[in-house]
Design an enzyme around this catalytic site. Sequence first.
Site, PDB file in Angstrom:
ATOM      1  N   ASP A  11       0.916  -1.022  -0.065  1.00 57.30           N
ATOM      2  CA  ASP A  11       0.058  -0.084   0.071  1.00 57.30           C
ATOM      3  C   ASP A  11       0.846   1.315   0.174  1.00 57.30           C
ATOM      4  OD1 ASP A  11      -2.392   1.694   0.421  1.00 57.30           O
ATOM      5  OD2 ASP A  11      -1.812   1.739   2.471  1.00 57.30           O
ATOM      6  N   ASP A  13      -0.011   5.122   0.946  1.00 58.91           N
ATOM      7  CA  ASP A  13      -0.228   6.007   2.123  1.00 58.91           C
ATOM      8  C   ASP A  13      -0.446   5.212   3.201  1.00 58.91           C
ATOM      9  OD1 ASP A  13      -0.655   8.377   0.463  1.00 58.91           O
ATOM     10  OD2 ASP A  13      -2.335   7.460  -0.265  1.00 58.91           O
ATOM     11  N   ASP A 169      -1.479  -1.217   6.086  1.00 61.36           N
ATOM     12  CA  ASP A 169      -1.897  -0.709   7.162  1.00 61.36           C
ATOM     13  C   ASP A 169      -3.449  -0.367   7.462  1.00 61.36           C
ATOM     14  OD1 ASP A 169      -2.111   1.678   5.439  1.00 61.36           O
ATOM     15  OD2 ASP A 169      -2.294   3.099   7.363  1.00 61.36           O
TER      16      ASP A 169
END
Length: 221
Positions: A11, A13, A169
């Site tokens: 991922d 960001d 995240d």
Amino acid sequence: MTGFPRLVLFDLDGTLLDSAPDMLAAINVLRAARGETPAALAELRPHVSRGARAMLAASFPLLDDAAREALVQPFLDAYEREIGLHGRPFDGIEAMLAAIEADGARWGIVTNKPEYLARQVLPAFDWDARSAILVGGDTLAERKPHPLPLQHSARVLGIEPARCVYVGDDERDIVAARAAGMPSVVALWGYRRGDDDPAAWQGDVMAETPHDLLNPAQWPR
């Protein structure tokens, strides 16, 4: 297998990039235009991984859905002007990427950020020349938590999903990886709300910092 997975997908960001400062600058452009005081980074940070609408909801809680929806494109336009000016890779990310590359493995990015914005982020960190693939939230017909972006990335790069690892995240990242048949790492250094329970996401490995992933033995097999 003693080295790194042959393909690691990340991922963007909240996983590779601490982009919250860029997002905050964009939000505060909108707040200033409305005569409102600047938002604080601590208030915005937990919502960054959930996208533009989540950040707008947190930043403009008194607006109704239609009014916030009207701010999506102005927010993206403001963010485009702030890309790379404030955010930086999380501590340890560059060392981890270098270790993956030194092992002869490849890495790529699968994000829900619009592809045109994601592509503008990468040159600041030389990631455009190093990332094997970039899939944005609008690249394909589906985005995370759907498994298609991960399956597509593995297929394009010729690696079976079971031999890849996805690092993210947000719960959507782990859900997408599981559905794609891909082992996953929960990036605990990223953006989370106070009511999130990463252990409940059932990722294969939970990493506190990117430094924990410098050791290939810490990766899922």
